[in-house]
Every structure is written in structure tokens, then in C-alpha cells.
Motif scaffolding. Sequence first.
Motif, PDB file in Angstrom:
ATOM      1  N   GLY A   1      79.583  -0.429  64.581  1.00  0.00           N
ATOM      2  CA  GLY A   1      78.298  -0.943  64.128  1.00  0.00           C
ATOM      3  C   GLY A   1      77.436   0.044  63.386  1.00  0.00           C
ATOM      4  N   ILE A   2      77.955   1.229  63.096  1.00  0.00           N
ATOM      5  CA  ILE A   2      77.205   2.241  62.343  1.00  0.00           C
ATOM      6  C   ILE A   2      77.117   1.804  60.883  1.00  0.00           C
ATOM      7  N   THR A   3      75.905   1.802  60.339  1.00  0.00           N
ATOM      8  CA  THR A   3      75.709   1.431  58.938  1.00  0.00           C
ATOM      9  C   THR A   3      75.189   2.578  58.084  1.00  0.00           C
ATOM     10  N   THR A   4      74.577   3.583  58.735  1.00  0.00           N
ATOM     11  CA  THR A   4      73.912   4.651  57.994  1.00  0.00           C
ATOM     12  C   THR A   4      74.340   6.000  58.555  1.00  0.00           C
ATOM     13  N   ALA A   5      75.111   6.748  57.776  1.00  0.00           N
ATOM     14  CA  ALA A   5      75.616   8.045  58.244  1.00  0.00           C
ATOM     15  C   ALA A   5      76.061   8.879  57.061  1.00  0.00           C
ATOM     16  N   ILE A   6      76.182  10.180  57.309  1.00  0.00           N
ATOM     17  CA  ILE A   6      76.720  11.113  56.324  1.00  0.00           C
ATOM     18  C   ILE A   6      77.875  11.865  56.981  1.00  0.00           C
ATOM     19  N   ILE A   7      79.025  11.794  56.375  1.00  0.00           N
ATOM     20  CA  ILE A   7      80.224  12.463  56.886  1.00  0.00           C
ATOM     21  C   ILE A   7      80.611  13.532  55.868  1.00  0.00           C
ATOM     22  N   ASN A   8      80.517  14.787  56.245  1.00  0.00           N
ATOM     23  CA  ASN A   8      80.795  15.884  55.313  1.00  0.00           C
ATOM     24  C   ASN A   8      81.887  16.772  55.888  1.00  0.00           C
ATOM     25  N   LEU A   9      83.074  16.677  55.319  1.00  0.00           N
ATOM     26  CA  LEU A   9      84.195  17.502  55.747  1.00  0.00           C
ATOM     27  C   LEU A   9      84.407  18.610  54.719  1.00  0.00           C
ATOM     28  N   GLY A  10      83.544  19.605  54.762  1.00  0.00           N
ATOM     29  CA  GLY A  10      83.689  20.757  53.883  1.00  0.00           C
ATOM     30  C   GLY A  10      83.697  20.424  52.414  1.00  0.00           C
ATOM     31  N   GLY A  11      82.817  19.525  51.988  1.00  0.00           N
ATOM     32  CA  GLY A  11      82.751  19.178  50.572  1.00  0.00           C
ATOM     33  C   GLY A  11      83.285  17.802  50.259  1.00  0.00           C
ATOM     34  N   ASN A  12      84.051  17.209  51.169  1.00  0.00           N
ATOM     35  CA  ASN A  12      84.437  15.805  51.053  1.00  0.00           C
ATOM     36  C   ASN A  12      83.363  14.996  51.767  1.00  0.00           C
ATOM     37  N   VAL A  13      82.480  14.391  51.000  1.00  0.00           N
ATOM     38  CA  VAL A  13      81.318  13.724  51.568  1.00  0.00           C
ATOM     39  C   VAL A  13      81.443  12.215  51.443  1.00  0.00           C
ATOM     40  N   VAL A  14      81.198  11.522  52.544  1.00  0.00           N
ATOM     41  CA  VAL A  14      81.108  10.068  52.551  1.00  0.00           C
ATOM     42  C   VAL A  14      79.698   9.709  52.999  1.00  0.00           C
TER      43      VAL A  14
ATOM     44  N   HIS B   1      89.832  23.939  58.959  1.00  0.00           N
ATOM     45  CA  HIS B   1      89.658  25.198  58.247  1.00  0.00           C
ATOM     46  C   HIS B   1      88.405  25.203  57.380  1.00  0.00           C
ATOM     47  N   THR B   2      87.395  24.453  57.788  1.00  0.00           N
ATOM     48  CA  THR B   2      86.149  24.402  57.039  1.00  0.00           C
ATOM     49  C   THR B   2      85.029  24.044  58.009  1.00  0.00           C
ATOM     50  N   VAL B   3      83.839  23.837  57.478  1.00  0.00           N
ATOM     51  CA  VAL B   3      82.705  23.442  58.300  1.00  0.00           C
ATOM     52  C   VAL B   3      82.484  21.945  58.151  1.00  0.00           C
ATOM     53  N   VAL B   4      82.552  21.249  59.257  1.00  0.00           N
ATOM     54  CA  VAL B   4      82.382  19.796  59.291  1.00  0.00           C
ATOM     55  C   VAL B   4      80.982  19.486  59.810  1.00  0.00           C
ATOM     56  N   GLN B   5      80.278  18.618  59.106  1.00  0.00           N
ATOM     57  CA  GLN B   5      78.950  18.199  59.566  1.00  0.00           C
ATOM     58  C   GLN B   5      78.830  16.681  59.474  1.00  0.00           C
ATOM     59  N   ILE B   6      78.461  16.065  60.581  1.00  0.00           N
ATOM     60  CA  ILE B   6      78.313  14.611  60.631  1.00  0.00           C
ATOM     61  C   ILE B   6      76.915  14.266  61.113  1.00  0.00           C
ATOM     62  N   SER B   7      76.269  13.338  60.417  1.00  0.00           N
ATOM     63  CA  SER B   7      74.936  12.868  60.795  1.00  0.00           C
ATOM     64  C   SER B   7      74.959  11.353  60.924  1.00  0.00           C
ATOM     65  N   ILE B   8      74.495  10.852  62.059  1.00  0.00           N
ATOM     66  CA  ILE B   8      74.413   9.415  62.315  1.00  0.00           C
ATOM     67  C   ILE B   8      72.941   9.057  62.470  1.00  0.00           C
ATOM     68  N   TYR B   9      72.457   8.110  61.647  1.00  0.00           N
ATOM     69  CA  TYR B   9      71.052   7.757  61.642  1.00  0.00           C
ATOM     70  C   TYR B   9      70.761   6.543  62.530  1.00  0.00           C
ATOM     71  N   HIS B  10      71.306   6.571  63.736  1.00  0.00           N
ATOM     72  CA  HIS B  10      71.056   5.536  64.724  1.00  0.00           C
ATOM     73  C   HIS B  10      70.854   6.207  66.075  1.00  0.00           C
ATOM     74  N   LYS B  11      70.115   5.541  66.950  1.00  0.00           N
ATOM     75  CA  LYS B  11      69.792   6.094  68.253  1.00  0.00           C
ATOM     76  C   LYS B  11      70.929   5.892  69.248  1.00  0.00           C
ATOM     77  N   ASP B  12      71.081   6.843  70.162  1.00  0.00           N
ATOM     78  CA  ASP B  12      72.010   6.734  71.297  1.00  0.00           C
ATOM     79  C   ASP B  12      73.459   6.521  70.850  1.00  0.00           C
ATOM     80  N   GLN B  13      73.914   7.334  69.911  1.00  0.00           N
ATOM     81  CA  GLN B  13      75.284   7.217  69.407  1.00  0.00           C
ATOM     82  C   GLN B  13      76.108   8.474  69.689  1.00  0.00           C
ATOM     83  N   GLU B  14      75.764   9.166  70.768  1.00  0.00           N
ATOM     84  CA  GLU B  14      76.490  10.386  71.126  1.00  0.00           C
ATOM     85  C   GLU B  14      77.969  10.108  71.378  1.00  0.00           C
ATOM     86  N   ASP B  15      78.276   8.983  72.029  1.00  0.00           N
ATOM     87  CA  ASP B  15      79.670   8.656  72.322  1.00  0.00           C
ATOM     88  C   ASP B  15      80.464   8.403  71.043  1.00  0.00           C
ATOM     89  N   VAL B  16      79.840   7.714  70.092  1.00  0.00           N
ATOM     90  CA  VAL B  16      80.506   7.456  68.809  1.00  0.00           C
ATOM     91  C   VAL B  16      80.727   8.769  68.055  1.00  0.00           C
TER      92      VAL B  16
END
Length: 352
Positions: free
Chosen positions: A197-210, A45-60
Amino acid sequence: MKWKWFTIPLLICVFLLGACQSGQGAKEGLPVEEKPLTRTETLLHTVVQISIYHKDQEDVMEEGLAYIKEMERLLSTNLEGSDIYRINHAAGKEAVKVDPRTFELIEQALEMGEKSDGRFDVSIGAINNLWKIGSEDARKPSDQEIQTALPHINYKDVKLDKKGQTVAVKAGMILELGAISKGYIADGVKALFESKGITTAIINLGGNVVVMGSSPAHKEGWKVGVQDPDEIRGTVVGSVYVKDGSVVTSGIYERYFEVDGVIYHHILDPATGYPVENNISGVTVFTKTSTQGDALSTTLFLLGIDKGRAFIDQLEDVEAVFVDKERGVHLSKGLKDRFELSNKEYHLVNDE
């Protein structure tokens, strides 16, 4: 009775300023990319945005989004067949066996209820269902309706059987995990990414940010902007650098409606059944886990600024920024030398 209903889309309550600009500074593991792989979807019920700062991680990325959808199916209040739906529809009848993750989340929610002396209470559903703030059916219930619902709110009446992984609630009780579930899911996405093996990412679940790891662009960490609770997303009060942590923001103007000139916001007091009344306009919580931050963001509203700061200062690795209705900014002890005020319309309040 004339009424108007408003909602500000829960897009990004906490803004990450100064994104990655180089591949330096990563932990051992996958190399960090300058431009992230980013996906934005409407989930929970919100806008989810995820960013992964590694190459070729579409499957993850796909695994992370699939996990969010799976958890939504488990924890939704209204989705027929979800664990929470089954618990609520078995109220007063029988205990319900649930997924271990649902059990763990409810267990953590009840622990926060105990620590907050009941200010955080996941059995508040009977009241939430009366107000329905955040939906087109939002309304002001009668006082008689509220008084009838209040006896059904008491987190201590939620019974857990750890061995059998069952949950039972009394007749008339309705569990509502919306004040903690996004945090739990965000932590789950982080754990999944770490396992890949992901070390650098931003997980934003509608204001809940990791934020995972540290920004390669800044040795201090990710520069996180604290949302101006009175303005649209993108306007900040100030900022803090964060490494490998969670940031959760809540504000009284996220979801609200107006009846005859009176604004009723979505943060309800389980003791009264009405929206909490105090001087807080918004609160941002910095923690190691998003589950804790999610629950605390609600708890601190109910405690108020003075008691909220005292509560925070007793906890390890937890800090908070309170914004009052006079545009004063109150900081917990650990942020005194870390918070940078950038909005001239606001002022720091010396609470000591």
C-alpha cells in the motif's frame, strides 16, 4: 609504473530536491507524512537510502532491506554459493538451476545485449576481472591479457533453459551483472512497497533512484537534480520533474584509477577490453523501470552522444541527459521543454 587509484563513493548520483512538505496530493491509500521514515545502509557495495513517506511503516522498511540483502546473496559475483558464483564456476561443465528472479534478470540482460548489438554484455566479467577498477587491486592489464580474455565475451554464448530455469556458459566465461542488478533490485523494492500500500517513497541504491508517486510539495512531481559528473555528490547541472519513475546516473569519474598520468575509468568496452573512449562525461537516464535505466546508462556510454540520442528517441517512455567533457549538455527530444539548466558552468547544446 606509478599509479593512483580513486573512487568517489556511490552515495547519491541523482539528487532529489524539494522533499515532501505537506500531506496533500497522495494517491488513494495510506496518508502521506511530512517527514519520511528513512534508513541508510551499506549494501550492494554502495550506500543505500530508502525513504517512506507514510506513518508506521517500520516493518515494511525492514522487509525492503531484507529483500535487498537476499538479492545480493543471489546475484553477487564473488559470494560463494550465489547463483552467479555457481554459474561462473560451472562454466563449460554444466547448466546451473537458479532462482526464478536470477533467471529473469539474466533474460532481460541478454535482451538488452541484443537491442544494443552487444554493446551491453553481461559476459564482460573476464575483462572486469583483469582491470578490477573500483577495488584496491585495480591495475592496467597487458594488451596480451586483454586479447586472451576477449574471446570469452559474447552474450550470445549464454544459454538459457526457461522450462528448467537453468543457465549455462562456455568455459572461460564470467557473468557480471553489476551493470543491471541494482536496477532490478530497485524495481523489486518498489513492487514490494506497492503490495503493502505504499504510494510515496524514494528508493536510492547508490545512484539507481526510483521515485514512487508524486511529491506532495510539487504538482509537477519530484524535482530530480542531474549530477555534475566532474564534482562530488551534491553538485548538479540542472533538474527535471519526475513522477513515478526511475532515474539512473553514470559517470566516468565514479570509479577510476590513474597510471602514469592517464586515467582509466570503469566503463569497459566489450569489443576492445579497454575503457570506452568518447566525449561523454556523464549520462542520466529517465525510464519507467530501473532495470532498463541501469542497462541503458552503460549502453549509452558505449554508443556515444549522437548514436545514443538516436537510440533513446526510438524507445518509449525513455529520456536521457548527456554531459560532455566540454561541459555541454545534450538532451533527448522529450526533455527539451522539461530540463532546467541551473549550473552556469554548463551550457545546453542544440543537437538538432
